[in-house]
Write a protein that holds these residues in place. Structure first.
Motif, short mmCIF file in Angstrom:
data_model
loop_
_atom_site.label_atom_id
_atom_site.label_comp_id
_atom_site.label_asym_id
_atom_site.label_seq_id
_atom_site.Cartn_x
_atom_site.Cartn_y
_atom_site.Cartn_z
N TYR A 171 0.83 -1.21 0.00
CA TYR A 171 0.00 0.00 0.00
C TYR A 171 0.87 1.26 0.00
N LEU A 172 1.88 1.29 0.84
CA LEU A 172 2.74 2.48 0.95
C LEU A 172 3.48 2.75 -0.35
N LEU A 173 3.98 1.70 -0.99
CA LEU A 173 4.72 1.87 -2.24
C LEU A 173 3.83 2.43 -3.35
N LYS A 174 2.53 2.10 -3.29
CA LYS A 174 1.59 2.58 -4.31
C LYS A 174 1.07 3.99 -4.01
N ASN A 175 1.01 4.36 -2.73
CA ASN A 175 0.25 5.56 -2.36
C ASN A 175 1.06 6.69 -1.72
N THR A 176 2.32 6.49 -1.43
CA THR A 176 3.12 7.56 -0.84
C THR A 176 4.42 7.73 -1.61
N VAL A 177 5.07 8.86 -1.37
CA VAL A 177 6.28 9.18 -2.14
C VAL A 177 7.54 8.97 -1.29
N ASN A 178 8.61 8.66 -1.98
CA ASN A 178 9.93 8.46 -1.34
C ASN A 178 9.87 7.46 -0.18
N VAL A 179 9.12 6.39 -0.38
CA VAL A 179 8.90 5.43 0.70
C VAL A 179 10.21 4.85 1.21
N LYS A 180 11.07 4.42 0.28
CA LYS A 180 12.29 3.72 0.70
C LYS A 180 13.24 4.63 1.47
N ASP A 181 13.33 5.89 1.06
CA ASP A 181 14.23 6.83 1.75
C ASP A 181 13.64 7.29 3.08
N ARG A 182 12.36 7.61 3.09
CA ARG A 182 11.74 8.13 4.32
C ARG A 182 11.54 7.03 5.35
N GLY A 183 11.16 5.87 4.87
CA GLY A 183 11.06 4.72 5.75
C GLY A 183 9.85 4.74 6.68
N VAL A 184 9.86 3.80 7.61
CA VAL A 184 8.79 3.60 8.58
C VAL A 184 9.42 3.54 9.96
N VAL A 185 8.73 4.05 10.98
CA VAL A 185 9.24 3.97 12.35
C VAL A 185 8.38 2.99 13.15
N VAL A 186 9.04 2.18 13.98
CA VAL A 186 8.35 1.14 14.75
C VAL A 186 8.72 1.25 16.23
N ALA A 187 7.71 1.21 17.08
CA ALA A 187 7.92 1.17 18.53
C ALA A 187 7.16 -0.02 19.09
N TYR A 188 7.48 -0.40 20.31
CA TYR A 188 6.82 -1.57 20.91
C TYR A 188 6.76 -1.41 22.42
N ASP A 189 5.78 -2.12 23.02
CA ASP A 189 5.58 -2.02 24.47
C ASP A 189 6.12 -3.25 25.19
N SER A 190 5.63 -3.47 26.42
CA SER A 190 6.20 -4.48 27.30
C SER A 190 5.57 -5.86 27.17
N ARG A 191 4.72 -6.08 26.19
CA ARG A 191 3.99 -7.34 26.09
C ARG A 191 4.85 -8.48 25.53
N TYR A 192 4.35 -9.70 25.74
CA TYR A 192 5.00 -10.85 25.15
C TYR A 192 5.08 -10.68 23.63
N MET A 193 6.25 -10.95 23.08
CA MET A 193 6.51 -10.93 21.63
C MET A 193 6.57 -9.54 21.01
N SER A 194 6.45 -8.49 21.81
CA SER A 194 6.43 -7.15 21.21
C SER A 194 7.72 -6.84 20.45
N GLN A 195 8.86 -7.08 21.09
CA GLN A 195 10.13 -6.79 20.43
C GLN A 195 10.32 -7.68 19.20
#
Length: 581
Positions: free
Chosen positions: A77-101
């Motif tokens: 979806y991102l590759l089709k609908n947003t610009v400069n996807v590969k350079d701008r990238g995506v940010v990921v965060a996670y909490d304290s739950r099992y398997m989050s990391q």
């Protein structure tokens, strides 16, 4: 074995490379057709901005394969609908739950296969920081691995758009369609972690974003800047309920020089079992048990509790008897709104907008009206508040405060989701302000009631698990639609609003209909005479149906009686609909 779920089960059972722990868990379910059906009868679907479910093997469970499939669809979806996807990238965060990391790394592995860079926090972080990070880093999207305040066996994935808000319904539809194009979750391409690091397709984020967030946080204060440096003796007890908010909340309070902040030691460290509470939900009073005990020892003025991913805040304060009273989300929101508006410039208020959901207290509207500030209602879910703020960027309207009854608040739009860190700092500042006036927050709330009316709200929640439960919830909503209510607990229905059909019927004249100018959602609201209302809404992320109530009485006792009467009537009605068949 039903072919509806049996084929999916057989596919998983015979997959040679199934992850070892999932294979063991699947073997344990052998012969338990009810459990297997629940694990395989459907695929986890997007609810309020992402997927959420019980951990384990199956298409209806949270595991590395459901994560991969969802992220694969999002990448497409991102590759089709947003610009400069590969350079701008995506940010990921996670909490304290099992398997989050682990799920955060799996996310990066899928994006990496598409050449998309992923910025991943090096340790757990709260949801509002993820929202801020999207905007700060300029990424095309953000992902938060969390199940918010759900029980320990749950985890989930929430998607944020490039504005830092939760994805909108229209965006969700396109992402869901993209996910469906991935027919086989076992063939999703992934890049191994070592290769990601070698090719610099994963960037581990340290404290840079935290520090930038804290620089913005100090700016929301309504105190005179000269007062920032003064020591504030307000006694505060804070519990992060084994979650993510400890560091940012304590550092935020330090910036304002609150010198008497104690953290509940037993709940300070992350714990996926949430071992000291029945539920890590600050909406529930049991979550404050240890904070209240510590508050009594230190004579604390205010107790703070944040949920595991740090987007919801609960507050307890002393009442006239010296006992701690846990404020409802509506009460705290009303207090914050009044404090913010009373300390805002009258020129700013002219163009200011207060945002709340359709199931949030009408006391907020009364307060905003008294300051000449316009109130805008949104559907339930903070994504709609975030979407409105984004519209203000082009309309020139000024966002001044947003909140929902379920303990979600946003004071400044440098984040675009509910933010317990912002709310915690403002709640303590507000408590300090009223302390100087010789009042507790309970007494400050009484002032609002005396001025605007004795508003009182409540909510009933019914959990009906599994496929059978989902069918029952659908039957409840259908039953009420087929037999429209004209009276609830001796209160006449003045307006009936069906958000699925976007239609409002005015009961004074059954031929008069209006269009509701909000996105479609499976929700029914009945506006009653004498300032009362009822709303029914199935949860988008849990097997629950929620019934919200609101009244405004002539006294606290009058309000309690009205609310109890409406609740009793609705509970009986729902029971009858469940057992009608």
């Amino acid at each position: 074995m039903s072919s509806n779920w049996g084929k999916a089960y057989q596919k998983w059972k015979t997959f040679q490379n199934l992850e070892s722990s999932l294979k063991l868990d699947l073997d344990k379910l052998k012969g338990d057709n009810k459990a297997l059906e629940d694990a395989f009868y459907k695929e986890l679907t997007f609810g309020t901005g992402g997927i959420r479910g019980v951990l384990g093997p199956g298409t209806n469970r949270m595991n590395i394969y459901t994560i991969r499939k969802a992220v694969n669809g999002l990448a497409s979806y991102l590759l089709k609908n947003t610009v400069n996807v590969k350079d701008r990238g995506v940010v990921v965060a996670y909490d304290s739950r099992y398997m989050s990391q682990e799920f955060a790394v799996e996310t990066a592995k899928v994006f990496g296969a598409y050449g998309i860079k992923t910025h991943v926090f090096d340790a757990l972080r709260p949801t509002p920081l993820l929202s801020f990070a999207v905007r700060y880093l300029g990424t095309v999207a953000g992902i938060m691995i969390t199940a918010s305040h759900n029980p320990p066996e749950y985890n989930g994935l929430k998607v944020y758009n490039e504005d830092g808000g939760q994805i909108t319904p229209d965006e969700a539809k396109e992402i869901i369609a993209s996910i469906k194009e991935t027919e086989d979750e076992f063939t999703v391409p992934v890049m191994e972690k070592e290769k990601l690091e070698e090719d610099e397709l994963i960037n581990w984020i340290g404290k840079e974003v935290d520090n930038a967030y804290l620089e913005q946080l100090i700016l929301i204060s309504k105190l005179d800047p000269a007062e920032h440096g003064k020591e504030k003796g307000t006694q505060i007890v804070f519990t992060p309920l084994h979650g993510t908010a400890n560091d940012l909340v304590t550092r935020g309070l330090q910036q304002l020089n609150f010198v008497n902040v104690e953290v509940v030691k037993e709940q300070a460290k992350p714990d996926p079992e949430f071992s000291t509470v029945e539920s890590p939900n600050p909406e529930e009073h049991q979550a404050f048990k240890l904070a209240i005990e510590q508050g009594k020892q230190t004579n604390a003025s205010i107790l703070l509790g944040t949920d595991p991913d740090g987007d919801r805040l609960g507050v307890a304060v002393k009442d006239k008897t010296g006992n701690y009273q846990v404020l409802t989300g509506n009460q705290l929101g009303s207090l914050l709104l009044d404090y913010i508006l009373s300390h805002s410039d009258s020129i700013i208020r002219l163009n200011a907008r207060m945002l709340k959901t359709v199931v949030t207290s009408e006391l907020g509207r009364a307060i905003a009206d008294s300051y000449g500030v316009k109130t805008i209602d949104t559907l339930t879910g903070f994504k709609y508040i975030g979407e409105k703020i984004r519209q203000f960027d082009s309309t020139g309207e000024t966002f001044i405060f947003g909140y929902e009854e379920s303990y979600g608040y946003l004071i400044s739009s440098f984040a675009r989701d509910k933010d317990a860190v912002q709310a915690a700092m403002m709640a303590c500042e507000m408590a300090y302000y009223w302390e100087k006036q010789g009042k507790t927050l309970i007494e400050a709330l009484d002032v609002l009631y005396e001025k605007h009316g004795y508003y009182l709200e409540g909510m009933s929640s019914l959990t009906l698990k599994g496929k059978e439960g989902s069918d029952q919830i659908a039957a409840i909503m259908d039953g009420i639609r087929q037999n429209p209510l004209t009276e609830i607990a001796d209160f006449q229905v003045e307006k009936a609003e069906d958000y699925l059909t976007s239609e409002r019927v005015l009961h004074g004249n059954l031929h008069v209909k209006e269009t509701i100018g909000l996105p479609k959602e499976n929700m029914l609201k009945f506006v009653l005479e004498k300032n009362c209302w009822v709303c029914l809404r199935p949860s988008g992320t849990e097997p629950k149906i929620k019934c919200y109530y609101g009244v405004c009485g002539e006294s606290p006792e009058d309000s309690k009686q009205k609310l109890a009467s409406i609740k009793e009537t609705m509970d009986k009605m729902i029971d009858q609909l469940i057992y009608a068949k």
